[in-house]
Design a protein around this motif. Structure first.
Motif, PDB file in Angstrom:
ATOM      1  N   GLU A 126       0.822  -1.213   0.000  1.00 44.18           N
ATOM      2  CA  GLU A 126       0.000   0.000   0.000  1.00 44.18           C
ATOM      3  C   GLU A 126       0.855   1.262   0.000  1.00 44.18           C
ATOM      4  N   GLU A 127       1.934   1.245   0.808  1.00 50.03           N
ATOM      5  CA  GLU A 127       2.719   2.472   0.995  1.00 50.03           C
ATOM      6  C   GLU A 127       3.776   2.679  -0.078  1.00 50.03           C
ATOM      7  N   PHE A 128       4.378   1.576  -0.553  1.00 46.50           N
ATOM      8  CA  PHE A 128       5.511   1.716  -1.479  1.00 46.50           C
ATOM      9  C   PHE A 128       5.177   1.273  -2.898  1.00 46.50           C
ATOM     10  N   GLY A 129       4.031   0.565  -3.054  1.00 46.37           N
ATOM     11  CA  GLY A 129       3.476   0.246  -4.370  1.00 46.37           C
ATOM     12  C   GLY A 129       4.421  -0.164  -5.466  1.00 46.37           C
ATOM     13  N   ASP A 130       4.662   0.763  -6.423  1.00 51.17           N
ATOM     14  CA  ASP A 130       5.455   0.443  -7.609  1.00 51.17           C
ATOM     15  C   ASP A 130       6.954   0.638  -7.422  1.00 51.17           C
ATOM     16  N   ALA A 131       7.378   0.970  -6.225  1.00 49.92           N
ATOM     17  CA  ALA A 131       8.828   1.071  -5.966  1.00 49.92           C
ATOM     18  C   ALA A 131       9.441  -0.321  -6.001  1.00 49.92           C
ATOM     19  N   PRO A 132      10.697  -0.447  -6.444  1.00 44.24           N
ATOM     20  CA  PRO A 132      11.315  -1.772  -6.521  1.00 44.24           C
ATOM     21  C   PRO A 132      11.622  -2.330  -5.132  1.00 44.24           C
ATOM     22  N   ALA A 133      11.114  -3.521  -4.865  1.00 45.15           N
ATOM     23  CA  ALA A 133      11.398  -4.191  -3.594  1.00 45.15           C
ATOM     24  C   ALA A 133      12.636  -5.061  -3.710  1.00 45.15           C
ATOM     25  N   TYR A 134      12.775  -5.747  -4.865  1.00 41.13           N
ATOM     26  CA  TYR A 134      13.901  -6.664  -5.080  1.00 41.13           C
ATOM     27  C   TYR A 134      14.431  -6.500  -6.494  1.00 41.13           C
ATOM     28  N   VAL A 135      15.755  -6.547  -6.599  1.00 44.05           N
ATOM     29  CA  VAL A 135      16.426  -6.579  -7.890  1.00 44.05           C
ATOM     30  C   VAL A 135      17.491  -7.658  -7.802  1.00 44.05           C
ATOM     31  N   ARG A 158      16.076  -9.342 -12.758  1.00 47.84           N
ATOM     32  CA  ARG A 158      14.647  -9.362 -12.437  1.00 47.84           C
ATOM     33  C   ARG A 158      14.353  -8.298 -11.379  1.00 47.84           C
ATOM     34  N   THR A 159      13.281  -7.553 -11.579  1.00 51.63           N
ATOM     35  CA  THR A 159      12.835  -6.556 -10.610  1.00 51.63           C
ATOM     36  C   THR A 159      11.405  -6.864 -10.191  1.00 51.63           C
ATOM     37  N   VAL A 160      11.147  -6.819  -8.889  1.00 53.53           N
ATOM     38  CA  VAL A 160       9.806  -7.041  -8.359  1.00 53.53           C
ATOM     39  C   VAL A 160       9.454  -5.855  -7.473  1.00 53.53           C
ATOM     40  N   GLU A 194       3.808  -5.967  -6.594  1.00 51.69           N
ATOM     41  CA  GLU A 194       3.941  -7.286  -7.221  1.00 51.69           C
ATOM     42  C   GLU A 194       4.317  -8.343  -6.190  1.00 51.69           C
ATOM     43  N   LEU A 195       5.163  -7.964  -5.231  1.00 50.46           N
ATOM     44  CA  LEU A 195       5.559  -8.900  -4.189  1.00 50.46           C
ATOM     45  C   LEU A 195       4.333  -9.377  -3.411  1.00 50.46           C
ATOM     46  N   HIS A 196       3.461  -8.437  -3.048  1.00 48.29           N
ATOM     47  CA  HIS A 196       2.251  -8.813  -2.318  1.00 48.29           C
ATOM     48  C   HIS A 196       1.402  -9.784  -3.133  1.00 48.29           C
ATOM     49  N   ASP A 197       1.251  -9.521  -4.424  1.00 42.92           N
ATOM     50  CA  ASP A 197       0.457 -10.410  -5.275  1.00 42.92           C
ATOM     51  C   ASP A 197       1.076 -11.803  -5.348  1.00 42.92           C
ATOM     52  N   LEU A 198       2.383 -11.865  -5.503  1.00 44.26           N
ATOM     53  CA  LEU A 198       3.076 -13.158  -5.567  1.00 44.26           C
ATOM     54  C   LEU A 198       2.940 -13.927  -4.255  1.00 44.26           C
ATOM     55  N   VAL A 199       3.089 -13.204  -3.149  1.00 40.83           N
ATOM     56  CA  VAL A 199       2.975 -13.842  -1.833  1.00 40.83           C
ATOM     57  C   VAL A 199       1.557 -14.364  -1.627  1.00 40.83           C
ATOM     58  N   ASN A 243      19.648 -17.591  -1.167  1.00 34.88           N
ATOM     59  CA  ASN A 243      19.014 -16.283  -1.361  1.00 34.88           C
ATOM     60  C   ASN A 243      18.515 -16.126  -2.795  1.00 34.88           C
ATOM     61  N   SER A 244      17.280 -15.696  -2.921  1.00 35.79           N
ATOM     62  CA  SER A 244      16.693 -15.391  -4.225  1.00 35.79           C
ATOM     63  C   SER A 244      15.388 -14.645  -3.988  1.00 35.79           C
ATOM     64  N   ILE A 245      14.850 -14.050  -5.034  1.00 30.90           N
ATOM     65  CA  ILE A 245      13.533 -13.423  -4.916  1.00 30.90           C
ATOM     66  C   ILE A 245      12.485 -14.491  -4.622  1.00 30.90           C
ATOM     67  N   ASP A 246      12.642 -15.657  -5.242  1.00 30.63           N
ATOM     68  CA  ASP A 246      11.689 -16.743  -5.005  1.00 30.63           C
ATOM     69  C   ASP A 246      11.715 -17.201  -3.544  1.00 30.63           C
ATOM     70  N   TRP A 247      12.893 -17.167  -2.890  1.00 30.84           N
ATOM     71  CA  TRP A 247      12.956 -17.504  -1.460  1.00 30.84           C
ATOM     72  C   TRP A 247      12.069 -16.540  -0.678  1.00 30.84           C
TER      73      TRP A 247
END
Length: 504
Positions: free
Chosen positions: A14-23, A27-29, A33-38, A62-66
């Motif tokens: 909600e607060e950070f939305g389209d900001a990149p969480a992981y690179v 791959r950038t999420v 998008e992270l919330h949707d994947l989770v 370590n990975s985005i999938d982790w």
């Protein structure tokens, strides 16, 4: 502030939305998008039978999938059980059995190994999911609604995770932490580190470790900073990321920073973006702190003390001198108390006295998994956690660790308990008995040295090392083997490891 992990995932979206969480690896999420994947992955877990309170073992680097797989566990109301990515299948099978895992999520092929086949050979009934297949897990609207309800129902006092740490008995112990504790660890650490949404955080600490997960993954959710995970540490690759991604934060053991400074690529790398370094897990030379500031351009260098049973206990603060940062672990964070006690009587001692370090407060674990006796031994009736470390507190409450009551040593930032290695070696044909100690190592801090009494015709040093490498994670494998006729003992029969430490 949100006090549950699912709450953090929602709030970050909600607060950070389209900001990149992981690179990572091209791959950038984003946080949305992270919330949707989770959410989708949690629904897939539910479809596979995971219910609130169920435990999920996650065995991966370590990975985005982790991150998606791990956060989805708690989003579905479950309890996350991270397994060391370098563990053998024998070690993971033990965790699966002891936690009665509802699911086991595995990244197959890490370091060229066959993790899924190896675990299936040992635990044919284990409900295994390949990490690479999580995106295609079936989930319907009923599953999606069920996990939303499960996330709503998670309480700050529910158990969020079980991180395993070896004990002096030689068998890993499961440390239970509530959601409020896991979130508080991230909040306390990031407050001292002055973390903001502008930070770009190079995460070298493994996610299965409290520093990679609780002051890595959760810090990103709290503050909206971008995380750049590394599956394995490579100094040249890390320096390249620092330059190209304008990294601002790099926590890690002293060996990490020495690796960066000694890399041939360092001289030609722009590190001017760096601002915050956090280190610990070993004694830190004053000269290294100075080099972090002058050569790696860090503005804020902080040392800290924590353990799996109490993730963050003490930290230095901005304004502390280089000598204070290098020679102490800082002072207690908010919500924590420190004390030094006589290890024999338990009497609390005045500042300047050497004794066992005790910790009390919000960060101290709930207890050990299915082990009330070990819990009672570790946490006394007044709530003090007995760490087994010997230290001194000065008049201002700054902590200096001077020794260990236990035999544990730290190899490359990971705790190694000799009893676990000794128990593994006891199963090697031709070995009568062993004693393992930690010895200084320039690169890793300490490495294992095994003293072995063997029968005639018993294994040679290469066979001893190969046997442990097959059964234990690589950081636990002794680097040196010394054969002796007998181990030195006191009159009570206890092995005198102090004598072994003085053996050339």
């Amino acid at each position: 502030m949100t006090h549950t992990v699912p709450g953090l995932v929602r709030r970050a979206a909600e607060e950070f939305g389209d900001a990149p969480a992981y690179v990572m690896d091209g791959r950038t999420v984003t946080f949305a998008e992270l919330h949707d994947l989770v959410h989708r992955t949690a629904a897939g877990y539910h479809h596979r039978g995971l219910e609130p309170g169920g435990r999920v073992v996650l065995w991966a680097p370590n990975s985005i999938d982790w991150v998606v797989a791990g956060l989805a566990v708690t989003y579905a109301g479950g309890t996350l059980v991270p397994a060391n990515s370098r563990y053998t299948a024998h070690e993971v099978a033990d965790l699966v059995d002891r936690t009665h895992a509802a699911l086991v999520v595995i990244a197959d092929g890490f370091l060229g190994r066959t993790q899924i086949a190896d675990l299936r050979a040992l635990s044919p009934e284990a409900p295994i999911l390949d990490l690479a297949d999580l995106a295609s897990l079936p989930a319907d609207d009923t599953d999606l609604a069920a996990v939303e309800a499960a996330a709503d129902a998670v309480s700050p006092d529910d158990v969020a995770d079980i991180l395993f740490t070896s004990g002096t008995s030689g068998r890993p112990k499961g440390v239970l932490s509530a959601h409020r504790q896991t979130v508080a660890a991230a909040a306390a650490w990031s407050a001292v580190g002055e973390v903001s949404a502008e930070d770009r955080y190079l995460v070298i600490s493994p996610f299965f470790h409290s520093y990679g997960y609780k002051v890595g993954v959760l810090v990103g959710l709290l503050h909206g900073c971008t995380l750049h995970p590394m599956a394995t540490f490579d100094p040249d690759a890390a320096l390249a990321l620092i330059a190209t991604e304008r990294i601002t934060m790099v926590p890690g053991a002293p060996a990490i920073f020495l690796g960066l400074l000694e890399s041939p690529a360092f001289a030609s790398t722009d590190t001017s973006s760096l601002r915050f370094a956090n280190t610990g897990a070993a004694n830190v030379p004053v000269a290294l702190v100075e080099r972090l500031q002058s050569e790696l351009s860090f503005d804020l260098v902080i040392t800290a003390f924590g353990m799996t049973e109490c993730v963050v206990a003490t930290m230095c603060r901005r304004g502390d001198s280089n000598e204070t940062v290098a020679t102490t672990c800082g002072r207690a964070i908010d919500g924590m108390e420190t004390a030094i006690a006589d290890p024999d009587t338990g009497e609390h001692l005045p500042p300047g006295s050497e004794g066992e370090l005790l910790l009390r407060g919000s960060q101290v674990m709930l207890g050990y998994l299915d082990d009330p006796a070990a819990t009672a031994e570790a946490i006394d009736a007044d709530g003090w956690l007995h760490t087994g470390d010997v230290g001194v507190l000065d008049d201002n409450g700054y902590l200096r660790i001077t020794d260990r009551l236990k035999d544990m040593y730290i190899c490359g930032g990971f705790n190694v308990y000799p009893a676990e290695v000794e128990q593994a070696l006891a199963r090697l044909d031709g070995v009568v008995e062993t004693a393992v100690i930690g010895v200084p190592d320039e690169r890793l801090g300490e490495v294992g040295k095994a003293f072995v009494v063997r029968r005639e015709g018993g294994p040679d040093a290469d066979a001893v090392i190969a046997f442990t490498r097959e059964r234990l994670a690589n950081f636990k494998v002794p680097r040196e083997v010394v054969f002796v006729d007998a181990l030195p003992r006191n009159l009570g029969g206890k092995v005198l490891k102090t004598e072994l430490r003085s053996t050339p």
